[in-house]
Design an enzyme around this catalytic site. Structure first.
Site, mmCIF file in Angstrom:
data_model
loop_
_atom_site.group_PDB
_atom_site.id
_atom_site.type_symbol
_atom_site.label_atom_id
_atom_site.label_comp_id
_atom_site.label_asym_id
_atom_site.label_seq_id
_atom_site.Cartn_x
_atom_site.Cartn_y
_atom_site.Cartn_z
ATOM 1 N N SER A 299 85.161 59.777 55.422
ATOM 2 C CA SER A 299 86.071 60.445 54.490
ATOM 3 C C SER A 299 86.429 59.506 53.339
ATOM 4 O O SER A 299 85.557 59.036 52.630
ATOM 5 C CB SER A 299 87.299 60.943 55.242
ATOM 6 O OG SER A 299 88.015 61.882 54.493
ATOM 7 N N ASP A 416 84.358 67.061 56.836
ATOM 8 C CA ASP A 416 84.976 65.736 56.851
ATOM 9 C C ASP A 416 84.593 64.911 58.084
ATOM 10 O O ASP A 416 84.739 65.361 59.221
ATOM 11 C CB ASP A 416 86.497 65.900 56.799
ATOM 12 C CG ASP A 416 87.210 64.632 56.420
ATOM 13 O OD1 ASP A 416 87.037 63.619 57.121
ATOM 14 O OD2 ASP A 416 87.945 64.646 55.413
#
Length: 568
Positions: A299, A416
């Protein structure tokens, strides 16, 4: 003497084990004399066992093995032998492998670069047996800390060569990134799997010559066996070999540090705006000359790490981050999608900002090996990107589910990386990294509670003074990013799971840095400076522990050390 003391205790020393008569170059010598010629045996209490590494060339690429052996000697100061195979005629003055391997072999010599070289003859009519391979490996590894075995794998490789792959501790598969090279890589990988070998120790290495383009062959190779490393500026067969370039030396040194157990990796956690703290950590490491060999990010850690791996230093990273300062600049990252069927944001605005610096760079173009972690939306598996376009992989890694639209790559949907691996320590361990510094910017529940208590105390003091904070009811009703609204609920729900996964991953690291971050909000992207400073503070506070971990003789701690900021 240590040997005498050991004998008195009834134990067997390395020298005693080999005190038998051998013939080397026609002269009768004892094992002790041989030991003096080759240097002291590295087998000692507390040290890792000797290692056998196969350098399997699926294509003819000259000069790599000598560079690796030389780099390994420089990196470790330990005895290294480089073994090559030739015909029986080529090995007639040396050692034949058509039976039991006898040590010491004739023809072994120490070259100017510091390693020993040996050519082993192989008969085409009577190829080596499995027992012969075991004999070679066993006897050489008794005297050398690192045994490098160069072998050329033809399009139809011999069974004894595949046996060598299975018996080795580590095997690099050097291949040309073209259709033929990838097909050959697939055959050898499948053969090793069928032979019952540990395929995870087979490390594909893509050899890139200055005239060879990697696109799209890196992505094709990824489907066979993820590329472990790209070696740039490789010499080309049939052309005059130029002096090794800086990039070539750097990539070969990476292999030497992996073989020697000296690799230092940096795991960068997810954490939205909190991830700006990674920049502060990087700055302090650079300022103190601490060299990181490889990084992995999830991320926000993938976003920051990709820019760093490209070659941007910590000060440049801070400059890029501070471009978001200001009341309205952060909204340039918002690109709403209508209708919001899979997410409210496309995420392309963030990708465009990243590409202003990265451009269309591929993983092969990065100065430092780097891994990006994302989650496969269908299977919920962890996906580690090591090839292809970097910005696309990062786009997938930052696609928060429910907020951002999933990113499609090769027909698969990704979201993510913090969902499955918010702190990718395991990714580095799988690469063979022995020393891992993890930067965890995800606050624990205790820290969040402390932050909330502090906010309430400040509000209570302000109320006693007659100061009331004006709330904007329209903002609260219409702004999905406002505190307590949809986006924050989603983000905080995800963070709750990340805390526990990151805590488990922390136990696999040698050192964990946790900046003194209580909490953050979406709009904290406007204030990167405060997080950068917190990253600097925790790194400076524990700089001596970091330096101790990175010493050449350090082996990585079996017990985790969690380093927190001031006041933790």
């Amino acid at each position: 003497m240590p040997e005498r003391a050991a004998a008195e205790k009834g134990t067997e020393t390395p020298v005693q084990r080999h005190e038998i008569i051998h013939e080397l170059d026609g002269v009768l010598i004892t094992g002790e004399t041989l030991q003096n010629r080759l240097g002291p045996t590295p087998e000692r209490a507390g040290s890792p066992r000797n290692q056998v590494v196969t350098l399997a060339f699926l294509a003819s690429i000259p000069g790599i093995t000598e560079l690796l052996a030389e780099a390994l000697c420089a990196e470790t100061d330990e005895p290294v032998v480089l073994v090559r195979f030739g015909t029986s005629e080529q090995g007639k003055d040396g050692q034949s492998l058509n039976g039991e391997f006898h040590f010491p072999p004739r023809g072994i010599a120490k070259v100017e670069s510091g390693f020993h070289a040996l050519t082993v003859g192989v008969s085409l009519q009577e190829p080596p047996s499995a027992a012969g391979i075991v004999s070679l490996i066993t006897k050489l590894s008794r005297h050398f800390r690192h045994v490098l075995i160069e072998a050329e794998f033809e399009q139809t490789s011999k069974p004894w060569l595949r046996e060598l792959l299975v018996r080795s501790d580590l095997a690099y598969l050097f291949f040309q990134p073209d259709h033929a090279g990838i097909a050959h890589l697939k055959r050898e990988t499948e053969a090793a799997r069928l032979a019952g070998g540990d395929v995870s120790k087979l490390k594909p290495v893509a050899c890139l010559s200055p005239s060879r383009a990697i696109d799209p062959f890196d992505e094709l190779a990824e489907r066979v066996n993820p590329i472990h490393l790209f070696i740039r500026d490789c010499p080309e067969l049939g052309r005059p070999a130029p002096a090794p370039s800086t990039a070539l030396k750097r990539d070969v040194r990476f292999m030497a540090r992996q073989v020697s157990g000296h690799l230092l990796g940096l795991a960068l956690s997810s954490g939205a705006a909190k991830g700006f703290a990674h920049i502060g950590v990087i700055q302090v490491l650079e300022e103190n000359g601490i060299e990181v060999d490889v990084a992995a990010g999830s991320s926000m850690g993938a976003y920051v790490g990709s820019l760093w791996a490209q070659g941007n230093d910590g000060q440049t990273l801070e400059k890029l981050a501070r471009e978001l300062e200001g009341r309205w600049t952060v909204w340039s990252l918002v690109d709403p999608i209508f209708p919001p069927r899979q997410g409210f944001l496309g995420g392309f605005a963030i990708k465009r900002r990243l590409m202003r610096t990265l451009g269309t760079a591929r993983f092969a173009d990065l100065q430092r090996p780097f891994r990006v972690v994302a989650a496969n939306l269908e299977t919920l598996e962890r996906k580690v990107f090591s090839s292809g376009e970097v910005a696309t992989a990062v786009h997938a890694s930052i696609a928060v589910p429910g907020i951002c639209v999933p990113v499609m790559i090769d027909g698969e949907a990704y979201v993510d990386g913090g969902i499955v691996a918010p702190l990718p320590v395991d990714v580095l361990r799988e690469m063979g990294v022995t020393r891992v510094i993890a930067v965890d910017v995800i606050p624990t529940p205790d820290r969040i509670r402390q932050g909330l208590d502090a906010e309430r105390a400040v509000a209570a003091r302000a109320q006693r003074r007659g100061i009331f904070r004006r709330k904007n009811p329209i903002n609260q009703q219409l702004n999905y990013f406002a505190r307590g609204n949809l986006f924050e609920v989603l983000m905080r729900s995800i963070q709750g799971a990340q805390i526990r996964i990151a805590a488990a991953s922390s136990r696999e690291a040698d050192l964990v840095l946790r900046p003194e971050i209580r909490d953050d909000r979406w709009l904290d992207f406007r204030t990167p400076g405060k997080f950068i400073q917190l990253g600097r503070e925790v790194t400076e506070l524990h700089l001596e522990e970091i330096k101790q971990l990175t010493r050449r003789d350090a082996r990585g701690s079996a017990r985790i050390k969690i380093m927190k900021g001031n006041g933790a």
